[in-house]
Write an enzyme that holds these catalytic residues in place. Structure first.
Site, short mmCIF file in Angstrom:
data_model
loop_
_atom_site.label_atom_id
_atom_site.label_comp_id
_atom_site.label_asym_id
_atom_site.label_seq_id
_atom_site.Cartn_x
_atom_site.Cartn_y
_atom_site.Cartn_z
N SER A 39 0.86 -1.18 0.00
CA SER A 39 0.00 0.00 0.00
C SER A 39 0.89 1.22 0.00
O SER A 39 2.03 1.17 0.49
CB SER A 39 -0.88 0.01 1.25
OG SER A 39 -1.52 1.27 1.42
N TYR A 85 -1.49 -0.93 10.63
CA TYR A 85 -1.53 -1.24 9.21
C TYR A 85 -0.32 -0.64 8.49
O TYR A 85 0.34 -1.31 7.69
CB TYR A 85 -2.83 -0.69 8.62
CG TYR A 85 -3.01 -0.91 7.14
CD1 TYR A 85 -3.44 -2.14 6.66
CD2 TYR A 85 -2.80 0.12 6.23
CE1 TYR A 85 -3.64 -2.34 5.29
CE2 TYR A 85 -2.99 -0.07 4.87
CZ TYR A 85 -3.42 -1.30 4.40
OH TYR A 85 -3.61 -1.49 3.05
#
Length: 302
Positions: free
Chosen positions: A142, A155
């Protein structure tokens, strides 16, 4: 040489979202695709739909369970005539909210799926690729793995790990003829962003955009891939900013609180799934591993 047509490509977390879109794109290019997902009913439904496009099979997979991952890859090799040409580590979850509000279960789920699952997949798939002196692993990370965002602390930590892991592994595997790439999507129009609002910095792309980037990376291997490509340079520039500059940029782009202030009701279904993303779900029954206490021994969270 075509790096896709006729190749056996295994994809984790592929019953929906980016994984499903990637499977679709690869089947259209003539690949044999094997998908894995912890939601058995959804995985079977996905295979039924994808079969219309080409040779595809699917098996239950919990990427946090090394034995489950090994079994999945063994079945993928059997379907592929004894080997896997490409592994796409796509499975991921994104619990969000204030760091101090994150439960131990949510933290372990995020680390185990997003980071440990990638590590396990790489370790299990690479020996055969090294022996054949060819193969490609693509890890879906990401842009949060290079741009820290409040409300995504764990995350972000896991995705930073995937970016670093992939970069180091790419250099370690190069002498063996094996490619390792990391694809870094921005906010993508999947369940991961349920309940959040769109800001100047969070306009989502579609799963098909990420799938197209994966296809392009297989056609022409490179280590770092951002979607769209220019965002990699934006991310690199952001990393050079000091604390004031970084926080100013986050405010301007609306990244300072988008994952701290969101619609909890609209997000509840996804959060419940993300915070307990271990174990295989079969129908209404779910076999889940319970988080083990941290003994302080330095052992992996297993």
């Amino acid at each position: 040489m075509d790096n896709i047509a006729g190749k056996t490509i295994a994809i984790t977390g592929a019953a929906r979202g980016i994984g499903y879109a990637t499977a679709t794109a690869l089947l259209k290019r003539g690949a044999r695709v094997v998908i894995g997902d912890r939601d058995v009913a959804l995985q079977e439904s996905a295979v039924a739909q994808l079969t219309k496009l080409g040779p595809v099979s699917g098996y239950p997979l919990d990427v946090t369970d090394r034995e489950s991952f090994a079994t999945f890859l063994d079945k993928a090799r059997t379907d592929g005539g004894g080997h896997i040409d490409v592994l796409i580590n796509n499975a991921g979850v994104m619990p969000i909210g204030p760091f101090l509000d994150q439960s131990e279960q949510a933290i372990r789920s995020s680390i185990e799926v997003n980071l440990y699952g990638v590590i396990a997949g790489c370790q299990l798939a690479l020996p055969d690729m090294i022996a054949r002196h060819r193969g490609h692993i693509i890890n879906i990370a990401s842009l949060s793995g290079v741009i820290p965002v409040p409300g995504q602390v764990v995350y972000v930590g896991a995705k930073f790990g995937v970016v670093g892991l992939s970069t180091a592994l790419a250099d370690e595997m190069a002498p063996h003829g094996v490619h390792v790439s990391v694809v870094m999507p921005p906010f993508t129009n999947t369940d991961l962003i349920a309940g959040t609002r769109e800001t100047a910095g969070t306009k989502p792309v579609e799963p098909e955009d990420i799938a197209a980037a994966v296809v392009k990376t297989l056609d022409k291997p490179k280590t770092h891939v951002s979607v769209p490509p220019f965002l990699r340079f934006t991310a690199q520039a952001a990393q050079m900013l000091g604390p004031r500059g970084r926080r100013w940029m986050n405010r301007k782009l609306g990244l300072d609180n988008v994952f701290l202030e969101f619609d909890t009701a609209k997000r509840k279904n996804y959060e419940d799934r993300a915070q307990a993303a271990q174990g295989v779900v079969e129908g209404s029954t779910q076999t889940q591993k319970q988080p083990q206490p941290n003994t302080g021994s330095g052992s992996p969270i297993r």
